[in-house]
Design a protein around this motif. Structure first.
Motif, PDB file in Angstrom:
ATOM      1  N   MET A   1      34.125  29.058  35.666  1.00  0.00           N
ATOM      2  CA  MET A   1      34.998  27.928  35.742  1.00  0.00           C
ATOM      3  C   MET A   1      35.923  27.962  34.521  1.00  0.00           C
ATOM      4  SD  MET A   1      33.974  23.951  35.607  1.00  0.00           S
ATOM      5  CE  MET A   1      34.771  23.006  36.840  1.00  0.00           C
ATOM      6  N   ILE A   2      37.177  27.789  34.745  1.00  0.00           N
ATOM      7  CA  ILE A   2      38.162  27.730  33.670  1.00  0.00           C
ATOM      8  C   ILE A   2      38.679  26.305  33.597  1.00  0.00           C
ATOM      9  CG2 ILE A   2      40.415  28.519  32.898  1.00  0.00           C
ATOM     10  CD1 ILE A   2      39.804  31.186  34.169  1.00  0.00           C
ATOM     11  N   LYS A   3      38.667  25.777  32.381  1.00  0.00           N
ATOM     12  CA  LYS A   3      39.091  24.405  32.177  1.00  0.00           C
ATOM     13  C   LYS A   3      40.270  24.385  31.214  1.00  0.00           C
ATOM     14  CE  LYS A   3      37.362  19.985  30.496  1.00  0.00           C
ATOM     15  NZ  LYS A   3      36.197  19.302  29.921  1.00  0.00           N
ATOM     16  N   VAL A   4      41.337  23.719  31.595  1.00  0.00           N
ATOM     17  CA  VAL A   4      42.495  23.561  30.724  1.00  0.00           C
ATOM     18  C   VAL A   4      42.226  22.362  29.832  1.00  0.00           C
ATOM     19  CG1 VAL A   4      44.963  23.129  30.607  1.00  0.00           C
ATOM     20  CG2 VAL A   4      44.030  24.551  32.433  1.00  0.00           C
ATOM     21  N   VAL A   5      42.158  22.628  28.527  1.00  0.00           N
ATOM     22  CA  VAL A   5      41.825  21.568  27.581  1.00  0.00           C
ATOM     23  C   VAL A   5      43.077  20.851  27.088  1.00  0.00           C
ATOM     24  CG1 VAL A   5      40.725  21.103  25.362  1.00  0.00           C
ATOM     25  CG2 VAL A   5      39.782  22.828  26.862  1.00  0.00           C
ATOM     26  N   ARG A   6      44.149  21.605  26.909  1.00  0.00           N
ATOM     27  CA  ARG A   6      45.358  21.023  26.362  1.00  0.00           C
ATOM     28  C   ARG A   6      46.567  21.609  27.082  1.00  0.00           C
ATOM     29  NH1 ARG A   6      45.388  21.690  20.190  1.00  0.00           N
ATOM     30  NH2 ARG A   6      43.644  20.285  20.425  1.00  0.00           N
ATOM     31  N   GLY A   7      47.543  20.791  27.334  1.00  0.00           N
ATOM     32  CA  GLY A   7      48.763  21.267  27.965  1.00  0.00           C
ATOM     33  C   GLY A   7      48.758  21.065  29.473  1.00  0.00           C
ATOM     34  N   ASN A   8      49.825  21.489  30.090  1.00  0.00           N
ATOM     35  CA  ASN A   8      49.983  21.360  31.534  1.00  0.00           C
ATOM     36  C   ASN A   8      50.543  22.669  32.071  1.00  0.00           C
ATOM     37  OD1 ASN A   8      50.010  20.285  34.049  1.00  0.00           O
ATOM     38  ND2 ASN A   8      51.854  19.053  33.757  1.00  0.00           N
ATOM     39  N   PRO A   9      49.692  23.680  32.274  1.00  0.00           N
ATOM     40  CA  PRO A   9      50.200  24.976  32.722  1.00  0.00           C
ATOM     41  C   PRO A   9      50.656  24.936  34.177  1.00  0.00           C
ATOM     42  CG  PRO A   9      47.820  25.005  32.667  1.00  0.00           C
ATOM     43  CD  PRO A   9      48.258  23.693  32.092  1.00  0.00           C
ATOM     44  N   THR A  10      51.594  25.795  34.470  1.00  0.00           N
ATOM     45  CA  THR A  10      52.075  25.924  35.841  1.00  0.00           C
ATOM     46  C   THR A  10      51.081  26.789  36.624  1.00  0.00           C
ATOM     47  OG1 THR A  10      53.311  27.933  35.375  1.00  0.00           O
ATOM     48  CG2 THR A  10      54.463  25.830  35.030  1.00  0.00           C
ATOM     49  N   PRO A  11      51.163  26.762  37.943  1.00  0.00           N
ATOM     50  CA  PRO A  11      50.275  27.621  38.731  1.00  0.00           C
ATOM     51  C   PRO A  11      50.438  29.109  38.388  1.00  0.00           C
ATOM     52  CG  PRO A  11      51.227  25.952  40.140  1.00  0.00           C
ATOM     53  CD  PRO A  11      51.897  25.829  38.813  1.00  0.00           C
ATOM     54  N   GLU A  12      51.663  29.518  38.058  1.00  0.00           N
ATOM     55  CA  GLU A  12      51.899  30.915  37.695  1.00  0.00           C
ATOM     56  C   GLU A  12      51.190  31.268  36.372  1.00  0.00           C
ATOM     57  OE1 GLU A  12      54.411  28.784  38.484  1.00  0.00           O
ATOM     58  OE2 GLU A  12      54.888  29.551  40.485  1.00  0.00           O
ATOM     59  N   GLU A  13      51.230  30.345  35.416  1.00  0.00           N
ATOM     60  CA  GLU A  13      50.557  30.574  34.132  1.00  0.00           C
ATOM     61  C   GLU A  13      49.045  30.644  34.316  1.00  0.00           C
ATOM     62  OE1 GLU A  13      53.735  28.456  31.095  1.00  0.00           O
ATOM     63  OE2 GLU A  13      52.152  27.236  32.006  1.00  0.00           O
ATOM     64  N   LEU A  14      48.507  29.781  35.162  1.00  0.00           N
ATOM     65  CA  LEU A  14      47.066  29.830  35.447  1.00  0.00           C
ATOM     66  C   LEU A  14      46.694  31.131  36.136  1.00  0.00           C
ATOM     67  CD1 LEU A  14      46.262  26.189  36.612  1.00  0.00           C
ATOM     68  CD2 LEU A  14      45.551  27.316  34.514  1.00  0.00           C
ATOM     69  N   ALA A  15      47.519  31.577  37.060  1.00  0.00           N
ATOM     70  CA  ALA A  15      47.248  32.833  37.759  1.00  0.00           C
ATOM     71  C   ALA A  15      47.281  34.009  36.787  1.00  0.00           C
ATOM     72  CB  ALA A  15      48.262  33.037  38.882  1.00  0.00           C
ATOM     73  N   ALA A  16      48.216  34.000  35.851  1.00  0.00           N
ATOM     74  CA  ALA A  16      48.293  35.074  34.856  1.00  0.00           C
ATOM     75  C   ALA A  16      47.059  35.066  33.958  1.00  0.00           C
ATOM     76  CB  ALA A  16      49.567  34.929  34.029  1.00  0.00           C
ATOM     77  N   ALA A  17      46.641  33.894  33.524  1.00  0.00           N
ATOM     78  CA  ALA A  17      45.456  33.808  32.670  1.00  0.00           C
ATOM     79  C   ALA A  17      44.208  34.265  33.421  1.00  0.00           C
ATOM     80  CB  ALA A  17      45.277  32.372  32.174  1.00  0.00           C
ATOM     81  N   LEU A  18      44.092  33.882  34.665  1.00  0.00           N
ATOM     82  CA  LEU A  18      42.945  34.295  35.475  1.00  0.00           C
ATOM     83  C   LEU A  18      42.943  35.797  35.703  1.00  0.00           C
ATOM     84  CD1 LEU A  18      40.454  33.448  37.007  1.00  0.00           C
ATOM     85  CD2 LEU A  18      41.884  32.992  38.986  1.00  0.00           C
ATOM     86  N   ALA A  19      44.119  36.387  35.886  1.00  0.00           N
ATOM     87  CA  ALA A  19      44.210  37.840  36.067  1.00  0.00           C
ATOM     88  C   ALA A  19      43.734  38.575  34.814  1.00  0.00           C
ATOM     89  CB  ALA A  19      45.647  38.233  36.405  1.00  0.00           C
ATOM     90  N   VAL A  20      44.075  38.054  33.655  1.00  0.00           N
ATOM     91  CA  VAL A  20      43.626  38.679  32.405  1.00  0.00           C
ATOM     92  C   VAL A  20      42.109  38.578  32.276  1.00  0.00           C
ATOM     93  CG1 VAL A  20      43.705  38.468  29.889  1.00  0.00           C
ATOM     94  CG2 VAL A  20      45.804  38.339  31.214  1.00  0.00           C
ATOM     95  N   VAL A  21      41.555  37.427  32.570  1.00  0.00           N
ATOM     96  CA  VAL A  21      40.101  37.246  32.481  1.00  0.00           C
ATOM     97  C   VAL A  21      39.384  38.164  33.467  1.00  0.00           C
ATOM     98  CG1 VAL A  21      38.225  35.592  32.856  1.00  0.00           C
ATOM     99  CG2 VAL A  21      40.258  34.908  31.581  1.00  0.00           C
ATOM    100  N   GLN A  22      39.891  38.262  34.694  1.00  0.00           N
ATOM    101  CA  GLN A  22      39.267  39.137  35.687  1.00  0.00           C
ATOM    102  C   GLN A  22      39.368  40.609  35.289  1.00  0.00           C
ATOM    103  OE1 GLN A  22      41.290  37.947  39.284  1.00  0.00           O
ATOM    104  NE2 GLN A  22      39.607  36.598  39.888  1.00  0.00           N
ATOM    105  N   ALA A  23      40.495  41.009  34.729  1.00  0.00           N
ATOM    106  CA  ALA A  23      40.648  42.398  34.299  1.00  0.00           C
ATOM    107  C   ALA A  23      39.684  42.724  33.172  1.00  0.00           C
ATOM    108  CB  ALA A  23      42.088  42.657  33.868  1.00  0.00           C
ATOM    109  N   ARG A  24      39.526  41.811  32.252  1.00  0.00           N
ATOM    110  CA  ARG A  24      38.593  42.026  31.135  1.00  0.00           C
ATOM    111  C   ARG A  24      37.155  42.096  31.641  1.00  0.00           C
ATOM    112  NH1 ARG A  24      37.591  44.260  26.426  1.00  0.00           N
ATOM    113  NH2 ARG A  24      36.177  43.034  25.202  1.00  0.00           N
ATOM    114  N   ALA A  25      36.795  41.244  32.577  1.00  0.00           N
ATOM    115  CA  ALA A  25      35.443  41.267  33.135  1.00  0.00           C
ATOM    116  C   ALA A  25      35.197  42.563  33.896  1.00  0.00           C
ATOM    117  CB  ALA A  25      35.239  40.062  34.047  1.00  0.00           C
ATOM    118  N   ALA A  26      36.189  43.045  34.630  1.00  0.00           N
ATOM    119  CA  ALA A  26      36.042  44.295  35.370  1.00  0.00           C
ATOM    120  C   ALA A  26      35.908  45.477  34.414  1.00  0.00           C
ATOM    121  CB  ALA A  26      37.228  44.502  36.296  1.00  0.00           C
ATOM    122  N   ALA A  27      36.671  45.464  33.325  1.00  0.00           N
ATOM    123  CA  ALA A  27      36.583  46.554  32.345  1.00  0.00           C
ATOM    124  C   ALA A  27      35.219  46.556  31.657  1.00  0.00           C
ATOM    125  CB  ALA A  27      37.695  46.426  31.318  1.00  0.00           C
ATOM    126  N   THR A  28      34.702  45.389  31.339  1.00  0.00           N
ATOM    127  CA  THR A  28      33.384  45.293  30.710  1.00  0.00           C
ATOM    128  C   THR A  28      32.293  45.767  31.662  1.00  0.00           C
ATOM    129  OG1 THR A  28      34.140  43.432  29.381  1.00  0.00           O
ATOM    130  CG2 THR A  28      31.769  43.716  29.575  1.00  0.00           C
TER     131      THR A  28
END
Length: 70
Positions: A1-28
């Motif tokens: 679960m990803i929780k936005v603590v501060r700010g108001n990201p756009t759907p595109e920004e959330l998708a980019a952040a999720l892609a980075v997290v998924q790529a890091r998890a796949a590499a690990t």
């Protein structure tokens, strides 16, 4: 679960952040599968290289080894 603590990201920004997290998890996961097991600590981070079983004796640098178990 990803929780936005501060700010108001756009759907595109959330998708980019999720892609980075998924790529890091796949590499690990791929590194763990290729390695065949848990990683062995590097020599420089091994506490045994600092604490060689010698108890600290009084002196100017004795505090540096006082917290390592003997």
């Amino acid at each position: 679960m990803i929780k936005v603590v501060r700010g108001n990201p756009t759907p595109e920004e959330l998708a980019a952040a999720l892609a980075v997290v998924q790529a890091r998890a796949a590499a690990t996961a791929a590194a763990a599968a290729a390695g065949g097991g848990p990683r062995v600590p590097e020599g420089w981070s091994d506490p045994a290289r600092i604490a060689r079983g010698v108890r600290p004796s009084p002196g100017p640098r004795s505090w540096a080894r006082s917290f390592w178990p003997a």
